[in-house]
Design an enzyme around this catalytic site. Structure first.
Site, PDB file in Angstrom:
ATOM      1  N   TYR A 201       0.826  -1.219   0.000  1.00  0.00           N
ATOM      2  CA  TYR A 201       0.000   0.000   0.000  1.00  0.00           C
ATOM      3  C   TYR A 201       0.861   1.270   0.000  1.00  0.00           C
ATOM      4  O   TYR A 201       0.430   2.309   0.468  1.00  0.00           O
ATOM      5  CB  TYR A 201      -0.940   0.017   1.211  1.00  0.00           C
ATOM      6  CG  TYR A 201      -2.033  -1.047   1.207  1.00  0.00           C
ATOM      7  CD1 TYR A 201      -2.161  -1.970   0.182  1.00  0.00           C
ATOM      8  CD2 TYR A 201      -2.960  -1.120   2.239  1.00  0.00           C
ATOM      9  CE1 TYR A 201      -3.149  -2.938   0.194  1.00  0.00           C
ATOM     10  CE2 TYR A 201      -3.957  -2.082   2.253  1.00  0.00           C
ATOM     11  CZ  TYR A 201      -4.048  -2.991   1.237  1.00  0.00           C
ATOM     12  OH  TYR A 201      -5.037  -3.948   1.253  1.00  0.00           O
TER      13      TYR A 201
ATOM     14  N   ASP B  27      -1.038 -18.243   1.789  1.00  0.00           N
ATOM     15  CA  ASP B  27      -2.137 -19.116   1.350  1.00  0.00           C
ATOM     16  C   ASP B  27      -2.394 -20.210   2.390  1.00  0.00           C
ATOM     17  O   ASP B  27      -3.546 -20.505   2.749  1.00  0.00           O
ATOM     18  CB  ASP B  27      -1.874 -19.705  -0.042  1.00  0.00           C
ATOM     19  CG  ASP B  27      -0.399 -19.935  -0.338  1.00  0.00           C
ATOM     20  OD1 ASP B  27       0.451 -19.556   0.500  1.00  0.00           O
ATOM     21  OD2 ASP B  27      -0.077 -20.507  -1.389  1.00  0.00           O
TER      22      ASP B  27
ATOM     23  N   ASP C 150      -4.421  -7.170   5.948  1.00  0.00           N
ATOM     24  CA  ASP C 150      -5.730  -6.581   5.671  1.00  0.00           C
ATOM     25  C   ASP C 150      -6.734  -7.707   5.380  1.00  0.00           C
ATOM     26  O   ASP C 150      -7.837  -7.764   5.939  1.00  0.00           O
ATOM     27  CB  ASP C 150      -5.590  -5.652   4.461  1.00  0.00           C
ATOM     28  CG  ASP C 150      -6.765  -4.707   4.291  1.00  0.00           C
ATOM     29  OD1 ASP C 150      -7.636  -4.681   5.174  1.00  0.00           O
ATOM     30  OD2 ASP C 150      -6.811  -3.991   3.273  1.00  0.00           O
TER      31      ASP C 150
ATOM     32  N   LYS D 225       5.217 -14.653   1.565  1.00  0.00           N
ATOM     33  CA  LYS D 225       4.914 -15.215   0.237  1.00  0.00           C
ATOM     34  C   LYS D 225       6.223 -15.224  -0.540  1.00  0.00           C
ATOM     35  O   LYS D 225       6.271 -14.894  -1.731  1.00  0.00           O
ATOM     36  CB  LYS D 225       3.827 -14.371  -0.459  1.00  0.00           C
ATOM     37  CG  LYS D 225       3.234 -15.022  -1.687  1.00  0.00           C
ATOM     38  CD  LYS D 225       2.538 -16.349  -1.424  1.00  0.00           C
ATOM     39  CE  LYS D 225       2.274 -17.072  -2.718  1.00  0.00           C
ATOM     40  NZ  LYS D 225       1.846 -18.478  -2.517  1.00  0.00           N
TER      41      LYS D 225
ATOM     42  N   ASP E  78      -9.768  -9.540   8.107  1.00  0.00           N
ATOM     43  CA  ASP E  78     -11.202  -9.642   7.778  1.00  0.00           C
ATOM     44  C   ASP E  78     -11.666 -11.091   7.905  1.00  0.00           C
ATOM     45  O   ASP E  78     -12.766 -11.372   8.402  1.00  0.00           O
ATOM     46  CB  ASP E  78     -11.471  -9.161   6.350  1.00  0.00           C
ATOM     47  CG  ASP E  78     -11.806  -7.675   6.283  1.00  0.00           C
ATOM     48  OD1 ASP E  78     -11.290  -6.927   7.137  1.00  0.00           O
ATOM     49  OD2 ASP E  78     -12.568  -7.268   5.383  1.00  0.00           O
TER      50      ASP E  78
END
Ligand SMILES: NC(=O)c1ccc[n+]([C@@H]2O[C@H](COP(=O)([O-])OP(=O)(O)OC[C@H]3O[C@@H](n4cnc5c(N)ncnc54)[C@H](O)[C@@H]3O)[C@@H](O)[C@H]2O)c1
Length: 360
Positions: A142, A228, A252, A195, A256
């Site tokens: 971001y 993942d 982020d 990752k 959620d």
């Protein structure tokens, strides 16, 4: 008796249900600090920034907005976003501008399972689940570096580049923060989300810094997990989690998922911290402005109220924060639930129920 302290708080309700849940949080804060057991006075100033402000002025907040916020002890934020303004304009113009402009580099998002709140996780009934996602909040995916071009070549020729930025200093400070937080928890463990198998530059640096920092905390268990696999682990083996540290984008998404597993996005709280306290930190529910339910009086205020409790903790008012946390649990345990948790109680009813259960 300790002297009563005064804190200046900037309220930015924003858009949609942001306005409804900030009003709810402020009502609870008023009840806590105004009661005989309260030890602080909160002095509020409310800012009308958001999409309505943008439609009137062409900007999400005024040019001196950040400087005005610097004068406060904390910021209490609702949510930003409305269909009349592109989401990237509203998010970058207000929430991300504040987080990055005030260097609120640690975003703390606890995943809390509340009594009486149904979880889609089969395991949730049988064991205590409680973990916290620590999100790198200042760089990563971001950072906002990139561009679009080549439209001059004609239709169908545009390209877009969206870069990520990982710095050693940025990785190190969020990882140290995660390890320090883990030391305060029953299970001192940090899981780093990566990752690096596919992203061989930024995420490999992330892993290397994690390995180096972890050696300074031999008393804290440290492990890495691919993002993942981590998504699956949130669902299948969440009992192993304590502190999960992840990049801006990964955290982020995972937070959620965590709040949905705990019952709803509507109950999730968060703190955007400048841990050095050079600038005010910002407290906000994890959810957005929910235009689909705005104005109906049914928004779940629990995430915003729990964020208000995090703000009190940050201000050194731990006892008051605990009173709010206990009152929220008492309300959900009594089955007073909003529609997103399968109940029928509206925003005002939940707020009044929390206030009525404040002890002390
Ligand atoms: N921090 C922020 O300001 C923030 C965060 C996320 C999204 N947004 C913005 O919010 C707008 C809507 O985004 P979205 O729909 O993807 O996410 P959202 O969080 O607003 O809503 C997702 C779904 O969850 C429900 N929901 C969310 N909070 C709830 C609550 N407190 N009570 C009951 N139900 C709730 C909504 O009704 C909706 O169905 C967009 O403009 C987006 O950019 C802002």
């Amino acid at each position: 008796m300790a002297a009563r302290r005064t804190f200046r708080i900037a309220a930015i309700p924003g858009d949609g249900i942001g306005r409804e849940v900030v009003a709810a949080g402020r009502a609870v804060l008023g009840a806590v600090t105004g009661s005989p057991a309260g030890t602080a006075t909160l002095e509020w100033e409310e800012f009308p920034w958001g999409c309505g402000y943008y439609e009137r002025t062409g900007e999400m907040m005024p040019a001196d907005g950040l400087n005005r916020l610097r004068e406060f002890d904390a910021i209490y934020f609702g949510a930003v976003g409305w269909p009349s303004v592109p989401d990237h304009v509203s998010l970058w113009g207000l929430r991300l501008a504040i987080c990055q402009g005030l260097d609120q580099w640690a975003n703390v998002r606890p995943v809390r399972f509340l009594p009486g709140v149904p979880s889609p996780l089969r395991k949730a009934g049988g064991m205590a689940l409680d973990w916290v996602v620590v999100r790198e909040n200042s760089e990563g995916e971001y950072i906002g570096f990139g561009g679009r071009n080549l439209s001059g070549r004609g239709a169908g020729s545009q390209v877009a580049v969206q870069s990520s930025l990982f710095t050693e200093a940025g990785c190190e400070r969020i990882m140290r923060f995660a390890f320090e937080l883990a030391r305060t928890r029953e299970r001192p463990r940090v899981t780093s989300v990566t990752k690096s198998n596919a992203q061989q530059y930024g995420m490999v640096l992330w892993d290397e810094v994690f390995g180096r920092v972890s050696r300074d905390y031999p008393d804290v268990e440290a492990e890495s997990c691919l993002v993942d696999a981590m998504a699956a682990r949130f669902v299948l083996r969440p009992e192993d989690l304590s502190v999960v540290v992840a990049s801006n984008l990964h955290a982020d998404i995972l937070s959620d998922l965590g709040s949905a597993l705990a019952g709803s996005l509507g109950i999730a709280a968060s703190a955007n911290l400048n841990p050095e306290r050079r600038t005010p930190s910002m407290f906000e529910p994890v959810h957005g402005s929910a235009p689909d339910i705005a104005g109906q009086g049914i928004a779940n205020p629990v995430g915003a109220i729990a964020s208000a409790a995090m703000m009190l903790s940050h201000l050194g008012l731990g006892a008051e924060a605990e009173r709010i946390g206990k009152a929220i649990s008492a309300v959900t345990a009594d089955g007073i639930l909003p529609p997103d948790l399968g109940g029928t109680a509206g925003t005002d009813e939940i707020t009044a129920a929390v206030i009525s259960r404040l002890e002390g």
